[in-house]
Design a protein around this motif. Structure first.
Motif, PDB file in Angstrom:
ATOM      1  N   GLU A   1      -8.496  30.764  14.361  1.00 52.06           N
ATOM      2  CA  GLU A   1      -9.127  29.435  14.364  1.00 52.06           C
ATOM      3  C   GLU A   1      -8.410  28.484  13.416  1.00 52.06           C
TER       4      GLU A   1
ATOM      5  N   TYR B   1     -21.249  21.086  14.057  1.00 53.91           N
ATOM      6  CA  TYR B   1     -21.745  21.766  12.850  1.00 53.91           C
ATOM      7  C   TYR B   1     -22.006  20.793  11.705  1.00 53.91           C
TER       8      TYR B   1
ATOM      9  N   MET C   1     -15.186  20.846  14.555  1.00 50.01           N
ATOM     10  CA  MET C   1     -16.464  21.247  13.957  1.00 50.01           C
ATOM     11  C   MET C   1     -17.542  20.171  14.133  1.00 50.01           C
TER      12      MET C   1
ATOM     13  N   ARG D   1     -12.191  25.506   7.872  1.00 46.72           N
ATOM     14  CA  ARG D   1     -12.006  24.272   8.648  1.00 46.72           C
ATOM     15  C   ARG D   1     -12.790  23.109   8.029  1.00 46.72           C
TER      16      ARG D   1
ATOM     17  N   GLN E   1     -14.748  29.051   9.831  1.00 41.79           N
ATOM     18  CA  GLN E   1     -15.415  27.748   9.926  1.00 41.79           C
ATOM     19  C   GLN E   1     -15.454  27.061   8.563  1.00 41.79           C
ATOM     20  N   LYS E   2     -15.700  27.834   7.507  1.00 42.12           N
ATOM     21  CA  LYS E   2     -15.713  27.264   6.153  1.00 42.12           C
ATOM     22  C   LYS E   2     -14.339  26.684   5.804  1.00 42.12           C
TER      23      LYS E   2
ATOM     24  N   LEU F   1     -21.957  29.487   7.742  1.00 46.77           N
ATOM     25  CA  LEU F   1     -20.780  29.471   8.601  1.00 46.77           C
ATOM     26  C   LEU F   1     -19.915  30.712   8.378  1.00 46.77           C
TER      27      LEU F   1
END
Length: 279
Positions: free
Chosen positions: A181, A136, A133, A151, A148-149, A144
């Motif tokens: 992911e 980001y 990430m 991660r 992604q959150k 996100l």
């Protein structure tokens, strides 16, 4: 092999407002090896999450002990040492994000420990890289995706230099891409950094990646072994109300029809290879 977590004769009893007692865990004995990828499965109410919360002292044993790297979770003096060693990630990532910018969120834990600012920056950069990430770091977390959150939440525990990562159904609220992911991130962390991973999941395809799978029922461990050993027991798992990986289910049905195919197949890739050889 060194144990990072040692559970002995652990029981946990919830006391309800009505005065009734509910035994959530009964006489659990478990050693988690340093560097192990352990998956815990079981139906709702089997005790998975209750057990996980003992690993970083969110819950205390009613009976028995839980030790983290030799530290007893009942010792209030060692509480913060234990929570630095064992980080937790929960189902809903929104409940774990506390800052308006990704890098600030990851820095939150080390800042509260009084880590020097230069070291915090280094830890944040390293953690972002570990979860893929890096680009980001200046983004707002609420923009996100779910994967992604999660991660970012994992990166927050890594910035605390955690030795063991406990994840309680972290992919339950994610779409297939988000699940992929997060699982790929965990696999890479385990392989490249040697971090101990304890994953609670109801997605059996995630469990096949583990070194060891533990099956829980009614607050007890009823089965454990490597993924092949566990998921080859299709009938037992179905009796417990659990799914099995699709490949294992297909193999089970083919063998019942008399087709001579190896029983130890639990992945789609292995199933395709076996069927090609069969033809």
């Amino acid at each position: 092999m060194k144990n990072i977590i040692e559970v002995k004769n652990l029981s946990h009893i919830y006391h309800e407002n009505t005065g009734n007692e509910f035994i959530a865990l009964h006489d659990i004995n478990l050693n988690v090896h340093e560097g192990e990828f352990l998956v815990i499965i079981g139906t709702n109410g089997s005790g998975k999450s209750t057990l996980a919360k003992h690993f970083n002292a969110l819950l205390m044993p009613s009976n028995g002990t839980c030790k983290v790297d030799g530290l007893d979770t009942k010792s209030s003096e060692d509480l913060w040492k234990i929570r630095q060693k064992v980080g937790m990630v929960f189902q809903n990532p929104d409940n774990q994000i506390v800052a308006a910018i990704v890098e600030e969120d990851i820095a939150f834990g080390p800042e509260n420990l009084g880590v020097p600012s230069d070291e915090i920056k280094a830890r944040v950069t390293k953690a972002l890289k570990q979860v893929g990430m890096e680009s980001y770091r200046s983004h707002a977390p609420h923009l996100l995706s779910g994967g992604q959150k999660q991660r970012v939440a994992i990166a927050g525990t890594l910035a605390m230099q955690t030795e063991c990562l406990v994840l309680d159904e972290p992919t339950a609220m994610l779409d297939p891409q988000g699940r992929s992911e997060v699982l790929e991130t965990l696999k890479n962390l385990h392989k490249e950094s040697g971090i101990t991973i304890i994953l609670i999941t109801h997605f059996m395809e995630e469990a096949v990646e583990a070194d060891r799978v533990i099956v829980m029922e009614k607050g007890s461990i009823c089965m454990q072994g490597n993924p092949v050993q566990v998921f080859s027991e299709v009938e037992k798992l179905q009796e417990l109300g659990l799914d099995v990986p699709l490949a294992a289910q297909i193999v089970y049905k083919l063998r019942k029809k008399g087709i001579d195919i190896p029983q130890n197949i639990i992945t789609d890739k292995a199933l395709v290879e076996a069927l090609c050889q069969y033809n």
